[in-house]
Design a protein around this motif. Structure first.
Motif, PDB file in Angstrom:
ATOM      1  N   ASP A 264       0.840  -1.194   0.000  1.00  0.00           N
ATOM      2  CA  ASP A 264       0.000   0.000   0.000  1.00  0.00           C
ATOM      3  C   ASP A 264       0.882   1.254   0.000  1.00  0.00           C
ATOM      4  N   GLY A 265       0.248   2.422   0.054  1.00  0.00           N
ATOM      5  CA  GLY A 265       0.996   3.671  -0.004  1.00  0.00           C
ATOM      6  C   GLY A 265       1.883   3.914   1.190  1.00  0.00           C
ATOM      7  N   PHE A 266       1.729   3.138   2.265  1.00  0.00           N
ATOM      8  CA  PHE A 266       2.557   3.272   3.462  1.00  0.00           C
ATOM      9  C   PHE A 266       3.668   2.236   3.524  1.00  0.00           C
ATOM     10  N   GLY A 267       3.701   1.307   2.549  1.00  0.00           N
ATOM     11  CA  GLY A 267       4.742   0.294   2.525  1.00  0.00           C
ATOM     12  C   GLY A 267       4.385  -0.989   3.243  1.00  0.00           C
ATOM     13  N   ASN A 268       3.105  -1.203   3.558  1.00  0.00           N
ATOM     14  CA  ASN A 268       2.686  -2.445   4.206  1.00  0.00           C
ATOM     15  C   ASN A 268       2.417  -3.525   3.165  1.00  0.00           C
TER      16      ASN A 268
ATOM     17  N   TRP B 292       3.148   0.005   9.173  1.00  0.00           N
ATOM     18  CA  TRP B 292       3.711   1.320   8.946  1.00  0.00           C
ATOM     19  C   TRP B 292       2.561   2.310   8.743  1.00  0.00           C
ATOM     20  N   SER B 293       2.747   3.537   9.217  1.00  0.00           N
ATOM     21  CA  SER B 293       1.690   4.541   9.071  1.00  0.00           C
ATOM     22  C   SER B 293       2.187   5.815   8.412  1.00  0.00           C
ATOM     23  N   GLU B 294       3.433   5.827   7.959  1.00  0.00           N
ATOM     24  CA  GLU B 294       3.974   6.961   7.225  1.00  0.00           C
ATOM     25  C   GLU B 294       4.221   6.549   5.793  1.00  0.00           C
ATOM     26  N   ALA B 295       3.876   7.429   4.853  1.00  0.00           N
ATOM     27  CA  ALA B 295       4.004   7.098   3.446  1.00  0.00           C
ATOM     28  C   ALA B 295       5.450   6.773   3.114  1.00  0.00           C
ATOM     29  N   LYS B 296       5.621   5.706   2.333  1.00  0.00           N
ATOM     30  CA  LYS B 296       6.975   5.281   1.902  1.00  0.00           C
ATOM     31  C   LYS B 296       7.242   5.817   0.507  1.00  0.00           C
TER      32      LYS B 296
END
Length: 482
Positions: free
Chosen positions: A345-349, A477-481
């Motif tokens: 996803d957009g957070f790297g999960n 993760w909750s910060e965009a990667k």
């Protein structure tokens, strides 16, 4: 549903055009794999390519082996040489009767003309081969009427180009092919694709389909948009799935496909790709997913065979394990674990998708389903019981696949029977992961972890310091990667 201007002679000429291309590909040593042929020729025919494929296979003009390679039968060879064309045209008329335009002369027989259409001065008739360009071809500019048939054989095509599409079988008409000026190499194709896809293609009035962002043996994934919500989505078209089955088995494939898509949609978990919609009642079945950002295969390739950082690999590993544990609790197994099916996803999960698509094409002798392996990318992750087509498969089969995936993330390699343990190849890997990997990937099911719960018990027993929290604590993760 019929289309204007589509008569029997036109469809006969296009079916013959496909046969001639198969023969020429064989002569030149080019690929005749179903997906490649479809990609190359679909822009040049009036109806769905699958319809021509089903016709040619049902009437034994072509055959397909277990690797989806197409070849002409003896009957197909004779038609290409100009024999039995009346019979061929009659069979086309019967098969495509409900797709031909009403009011057209679809009953009167006529010889099939196989000469290439005359060139238009100053304009190249090369075809840009792009399976994602769904826009209808522009009409050709006005040209002089075709010359009368001379009885001579058509000139041979250049060896580095596909055969030009034939005219319609009647001497007075021909297949309409887009007249596109050819730009050099892939740059020209990319420019044509970008122009055609600026506005996208509507699907069922609910979604718009844009550029392709990935592909596999069964279909292509496109970036898309939900019209009503303005939401970015993914659309996966499974238009190649029917090529592995005969025409009469389409209903069975649709039934299986719908069942598996609905089952995955029931799994709501942060590490499972969310299925938002599906439509299997169209010529090109598709399903709609949340938009994701690349795959584990891409990350492994970028690492250049060295694996990815250990803390990152372990987090992905845990996310995948929890996702599969959740699916197993609902009675859904995956059985097609591979890096291409792990997305981000957009957070790297990490999120795992494509549950059950392998089951759509599994052999079923009672229904005449053929035994095929679609692609070879997932073979290294398949448990022995899957490769042998043993019916004794279940949760432990997925445990095996994730164990192989763990090894590859840690080391950059797929393990063999006598491969070193992960910590022996990568000194940054904690040695307490070695016995966990080893037990996950035992050949015998009774020596393997039976499920992810028992494996996670051992994992958190080994990492009791809380580095990865405790069992059932999913790390996200909750910060965009970037």
């Amino acid at each position: 549903m019929t289309k204007p201007g589509i008569n029997r002679e036109k469809v006969s000429g296009e079916a013959l055009f496909i046969l001639r291309n198969l023969k020429e590909n064989g002569r030149l040593g080019r690929s005749n794999k179903l997906a490649d042929v479809k990609t190359a020729l679909e822009p040049s025919v009036s109806l769905e390519f699958d319809s021509y494929f089903f016709f040619l296979r049902k009437f034994h003009y072509i055959a397909m082996d277990r690797e989806a390679q197409l070849k002409l039968t003896d009957q197909g060879e004779r038609v290409v040489e100009g024999e039995h064309l009346d019979k061929f045209t009659t069979e086309v008329g019967d098969f495509f009767a409900d797709q031909l335009s009403p009011g057209e002369d679809n009953t009167q027989s006529g010889p099939l003309a196989v000469a290439a259409p005359p060139p238009i001065a100053g304009v190249s008739t090369d075809i840009l081969l792009d399976e994602t360009d769904m826009a209808p071809p522009p009409p050709p500019p006005p040209s002089a009427p075709p010359p009368a048939r001379s009885g001579r054989k058509p000139p041979a095509p250049a060896l580095d180009e596909p055969l030009a599409p034939p005219p319609a079988p009647q001497v007075t008409s021909r297949v309409e092919v887009p007249d596109l000026k050819r730009e050099s190499g892939f740059a020209g194709q990319a420019a044509a694709q970008a122009s055609a896809q600026q506005k996208g293609t509507d699907i069922d009035l609910r979604y718009v389909k844009f550029d392709p962002i990935g592909s596999g043996p069964l279909g292509t994934v496109f970036k898309g948009r939900h019209n009503a919500l303005g939401l970015d989505i993914c659309v996966k078209e499974l238009k190649d799935i029917f090529g592995y089955f005969s025409f009469l088995q389409r209903g069975e494939v649709i039934k299986r496909l719908k069942k598996e898509l609905c089952a995955q949609a029931q799994v709501r978990h942060p590490a499972v790709v969310a299925v938002l919609d599906q439509n299997t009642e169209v010529a090109r079945p598709y399903f709609v997913m949340e938009l994701l950002r690349g795959s584990l295969r891409e990350k492994l390739d970028q690492a250049g065979g060295k694996g990815i950082p250990v803390p990152q690999a372990v987090r992905y590993f845990l996310q995948i394990c929890y996702a599969l544990r959740s699916a197993h609790a609902l009675g859904l197994t995956h059985h097609n674990i591979k890096p291409e099916n792990v997305l981000f996803d957009g957070f790297g999960n990490a999120k795992i998708g494509d549950f059950g698509l392998a089951r759509v094409i599994e052999v079923d002798q009672s229904k005449g389903m053929p035994q095929v392996f679609v692609g070879t990318g997932g073979m290294g992750y398949m448990a022995p019981e899957l490769i042998s087509r043993n019916k004794d498969v279940g949760n432990a089969t997925d445990v095996y696949g994730v164990g192989i995936l763990l090894y590859e993330m840690l080391t950059g390699q797929i393990p063999g029977r006598r491969s070193p343990l992960p910590s022996e190849l990568n000194n940054e890997v904690p040695s307490k992961l070695d016995p966990i990997f080893d037990k996950m990937t035992q050949d015998r099911k009774d020596s393997r972890y039976p499920d992810f719960d028992s494996m996670l018990d051992d994992f958190y027993g080994a990492f009791s310091d809380g580095e990865y929290l405790t069992k059932s604590d999913l790390i996200l993760w909750s910060e965009a990667k970037g």
